[in-house]
Enzyme design. Structure first.
Site, PDB file in Angstrom:
ATOM      1  N   GLY A   9       0.868  -0.771  -0.313  1.00 39.31           N
ATOM      2  CA  GLY A   9       0.235  -0.478  -0.079  1.00 39.31           C
ATOM      3  C   GLY A   9       1.071   1.041   0.131  1.00 39.31           C
ATOM      4  N   LYS A 186       7.043   2.495  20.092  1.00 39.84           N
ATOM      5  CA  LYS A 186       6.789   2.281  17.829  1.00 39.84           C
ATOM      6  C   LYS A 186       4.683   2.816  18.808  1.00 39.84           C
ATOM      7  CE  LYS A 186       5.091   4.238  14.034  1.00 39.84           C
ATOM      8  NZ  LYS A 186       5.273   3.297  13.248  1.00 39.84           N
TER       9      LYS A 186
END
Length: 315
Positions: A9, A186
């Site tokens: 993507g 993260k």
């Protein structure tokens, strides 16, 4: 190095374009036929810090077209991980490694079950990408860090070779001997903004100008930090304020999180692998996580409303 981006993507294309331009045989594997056809016909159109250009890439919807590779970089949505790796058996030769750069926690276990733990590497990237149209992306690569590592923290030649390939392509990559801690760092960034932006439908500029939302975001991060500390995870982000600041670093006011983009497209989100991970780890280690549990419930409610609406429109 022969590399397949599994789930090409926006983010996968940003990374794939960099690797292709550096001379690696890079394949972009994606289920979207229009996206793949556009890339094969006109190249991948990239807008980034260097301007706009067309990058020649190899793109396909079928792993059989690619054959065995040295490295599979997994960037499918979290909930597609098991199906994607099962459909990618043609990519695997005796030495093939698998590197997950997906958001959240839990993918490594799914991948290890499918291909063997000895093949699996973990990582996190701050590179960004937005799909503008089939075959066209806006990428944020310059100054964006990527961290990769062995699951056991060993500094092996194979992981260092991947880091060298990435660095040579302009992807600032560090090998970590504490990749689980890096993944949690993260995760804290995603916990800070993903669910809240999805629920409120606000861009970063709007989100960061609303004090009430900032308080809620920091409360969610504080829970995640408490869970990580109880679990013995070594974090480099040790305050909610630090995670909140890092989440917005270098991003424009118009930026929309991947969770918000998913909901705007009518797709389910990765909530189970982000705030949901905090809740699961909290239950495992006896730490209460009411803010994250509420955010999960709200996103699940939005997903349910979307599904019901789609059923009404398509009986």
């Amino acid at each position: 190095m022969k590399i397949c981006i599994l789930g090409a993507g926006a983010l996968g294309c940003a990374i794939g374009a960099a690797l292709s331009e550096a001379g690696h045989e890079t394949w972009l594997l994606n289920r979207g036929r229009a996206h793949v056809e556009a890339m094969n016909l006109n190249g991948l159109q990239v807008q980034d810090e260097r301007g706009e250009r067309s990058v020649r890439v190899n793109a396909t919807t079928d792993a059989q077209d690619i054959g065995a590779v040295d490295l599979v970089v997994v960037l499918v949505k979290s909930f597609h991980t098991a199906d994607a790796i099962a459909g990618g058996t043609a990519l695997f030769g005796p030495q093939t490694l698998v590197l997950s750069l997906q958001n959240g926690l839990g993918h490594e276990d799914i991948l290890a079950e499918a291909v063997g733990r000895e093949r699996v590497l973990a990582g996190k990237t701050y590179v960004g990408g937005v799909l503008l149209a089939p075959g066209s992306i806006r990428a944020g690569v310059a100054g964006k860090q990527t961290f990769i590592g062995e699951l056991d923290g060993q500094m092996t030649p194979r992981v260092q070779a991947i880091a060298e390939a990435f660095n040579g392509a302009g992807l600032a990559t560090t090998v970590s001997d504490n990749i689980l801690g890096t993944m949690w760092d993260k995760l804290l960034v995603n916990v800070a903004t993903g669910a809240l932006s999805g629920i409120t439908m606000l861009s970063y500029g709007q989100l960061y100008s609303e004090p009430l939302l900032e308080c809620t975001a920091k409360a969610a991060v504080a829970e995640a930090i408490a869970v990580a500390e109880r679990a013995g995870i070594r974090l480099s982000l040790t305050s909610p304020e630090a995670a909140w600041r890092l989440a917005a670093e270098g991003l424009p006011a118009s930026f929309r999180t991947s969770m918000l983009q998913s909901l705007e497209k009518g797709s389910i989100t990765e909530i189970d692998f982000i705030n949901g991970s905090v809740v699961r780890w909290g239950q495992r280690h006896g730490v209460a996580t009411p803010v994250n549990a509420t955010l999960v419930a709200c996103i699940k409610g939005i997903e349910r409303a979307m599904a019901d609406h789609q059923k009404r429109d398509n009986p």
